[in-house]
Design a protein around this motif. Structure first.
Motif, PDB file in Angstrom:
ATOM      1  N   UNK A  20       0.843  -1.182   0.000  1.00 35.68           N
ATOM      2  CA  UNK A  20       0.000   0.000   0.000  1.00 35.68           C
ATOM      3  C   UNK A  20       0.881   1.235   0.000  1.00 35.68           C
ATOM      4  N   UNK A  21       0.292   2.359  -0.337  1.00 40.88           N
ATOM      5  CA  UNK A  21       1.033   3.608  -0.367  1.00 40.88           C
ATOM      6  C   UNK A  21       0.437   4.549   0.668  1.00 40.88           C
ATOM      7  N   UNK A  22       1.311   5.141   1.469  1.00 38.11           N
ATOM      8  CA  UNK A  22       0.897   6.118   2.473  1.00 38.11           C
ATOM      9  C   UNK A  22       1.602   7.435   2.172  1.00 38.11           C
ATOM     10  N   UNK A  23       0.848   8.529   2.197  1.00 37.15           N
ATOM     11  CA  UNK A  23       1.411   9.872   2.010  1.00 37.15           C
ATOM     12  C   UNK A  23       1.358  10.602   3.340  1.00 37.15           C
ATOM     13  N   UNK A  24       2.481  11.168   3.754  1.00 37.60           N
ATOM     14  CA  UNK A  24       2.547  11.936   5.001  1.00 37.60           C
ATOM     15  C   UNK A  24       3.072  13.336   4.709  1.00 37.60           C
ATOM     16  N   UNK A  25       2.555  14.318   5.435  1.00 40.43           N
ATOM     17  CA  UNK A  25       3.009  15.704   5.326  1.00 40.43           C
ATOM     18  C   UNK A  25       3.264  16.224   6.733  1.00 40.43           C
ATOM     19  N   UNK A  26       4.485  16.706   6.989  1.00 36.86           N
ATOM     20  CA  UNK A  26       4.830  17.205   8.312  1.00 36.86           C
ATOM     21  C   UNK A  26       6.024  18.155   8.187  1.00 36.86           C
ATOM     22  N   UNK A  27       6.411  18.736   9.313  1.00 42.43           N
ATOM     23  CA  UNK A  27       7.534  19.676   9.354  1.00 42.43           C
ATOM     24  C   UNK A  27       8.576  19.189  10.351  1.00 42.43           C
ATOM     25  N   UNK A  28       9.847  19.409  10.013  1.00 36.18           N
ATOM     26  CA  UNK A  28      10.954  19.061  10.899  1.00 36.18           C
ATOM     27  C   UNK A  28      11.665  20.356  11.283  1.00 36.18           C
ATOM     28  N   UNK A  29      11.972  20.503  12.567  1.00 38.96           N
ATOM     29  CA  UNK A  29      12.625  21.708  13.096  1.00 38.96           C
ATOM     30  C   UNK A  29      14.066  21.369  13.470  1.00 38.96           C
ATOM     31  N   UNK A  30      15.021  21.865  12.673  1.00 36.29           N
ATOM     32  CA  UNK A  30      16.446  21.628  12.894  1.00 36.29           C
ATOM     33  C   UNK A  30      17.015  22.885  13.546  1.00 36.29           C
ATOM     34  N   UNK A  31      17.282  22.822  14.848  1.00 33.35           N
ATOM     35  CA  UNK A  31      17.663  24.005  15.620  1.00 33.35           C
ATOM     36  C   UNK A  31      19.122  23.873  16.047  1.00 33.35           C
ATOM     37  N   UNK A  32      19.978  24.746  15.494  1.00 33.62           N
ATOM     38  CA  UNK A  32      21.409  24.720  15.819  1.00 33.62           C
ATOM     39  C   UNK A  32      21.771  25.680  16.948  1.00 33.62           C
ATOM     40  N   UNK A  33      20.969  26.723  17.155  1.00 37.55           N
ATOM     41  CA  UNK A  33      21.306  27.751  18.138  1.00 37.55           C
ATOM     42  C   UNK A  33      20.419  27.688  19.366  1.00 37.55           C
ATOM     43  N   UNK A  34      20.559  28.697  20.211  1.00 34.03           N
ATOM     44  CA  UNK A  34      19.729  28.812  21.402  1.00 34.03           C
ATOM     45  C   UNK A  34      20.214  27.954  22.546  1.00 34.03           C
ATOM     46  N   UNK A  35      19.386  27.924  23.596  1.00 34.41           N
ATOM     47  CA  UNK A  35      19.774  27.196  24.808  1.00 34.41           C
ATOM     48  C   UNK A  35      19.513  25.696  24.718  1.00 34.41           C
ATOM     49  N   UNK A  36      18.660  25.263  23.782  1.00 35.02           N
ATOM     50  CA  UNK A  36      18.366  23.833  23.659  1.00 35.02           C
ATOM     51  C   UNK A  36      18.370  23.429  22.183  1.00 35.02           C
TER      52      UNK A  36
END
Length: 187
Positions: free
Chosen positions: A40-56
């Motif tokens: 079967x085929x599944x389509x997903x849509x989402x966002x990834x947050x790649x954070x290099x700076x800040x405190x965390x």
């Protein structure tokens, strides 16, 4: 009499051990030809947050080449990541999982390119406990760019497919919000 019963008991135990080991000596089982497995085929849509700076930060350098180059990801820099996956582009959007793995800055060309290994694990909804595995190059200035899905676990066991990536936003310190559209083929 006791001696005869002890010998008889030993013979009985030996006979049982021999028959058990014969049952477990088969190293394969009957399998279906792969073309009979329904996919079967599944389509997903989402966002990834790649954070290099800040405190965390969610992406941290774990090794650097001794080249003297500048910038957030000079050639030869290896990063470990634990990036949140969300339904929308805002970091406050519903959390659906995380992208964990590594990427390395792997290009000396004018187009910066990463080579990524990551497990995109889902922690809510229908796909909770499942993940897709990505191992691919990622030319970060191209839009859209494509990355290969090479496997998975849970509902995505034996997965294959691709992800198209668009950079939704990028800051000067290297933080990025990435829009992912995954097309996954799986049993």
């Amino acid at each position: 009499m006791e001696k005869k019963s002890a010998i008889l008991a030993c013979i009985l135990v030996l006979n049982m051990c021999t028959s058990i080991s014969l049952v477990q000596c088969e190293y394969y089982s009957q399998s279906l030809p792969y073309n009979q497995v329904k996919e079967q085929k599944t389509s997903l849509h989402f966002y990834m947050h790649d954070i290099l700076g800040g405190s965390k930060p969610t992406a941290v350098p774990i090794a650097r080449a001794n080249s003297g180059q500048g910038g957030p990801a000079p050639f030869g820099t290896l990063f470990a990541i634990d990036d949140p996956l969300t339904e929308g582009p805002e970091i406050t959007s519903t959390l659906i999982g995380n992208g964990r793995g590594m990427y390395v800055s792997a290009s000396q060309d004018a187009i910066p390119t990463l080579v990524m290994y990551m497990d995109l694990g889902f922690t809510s909804g229908k796909f909770n406990g499942s993940s897709i595995s990505v191992f691919s190059r990622n030319p970060i200035t191209e839009s859209p760019r494509e990355m290969a899905i090479v496997g998975g676990r849970g509902l995505f066991r034996f997965a294959k497919g691709y992800i198209t990536v668009h950079t939704h936003s990028f800051s000067g310190n290297g933080d990025a919000v990435l829009e992912y559209n995954a097309e996954i083929v799986h049993p």
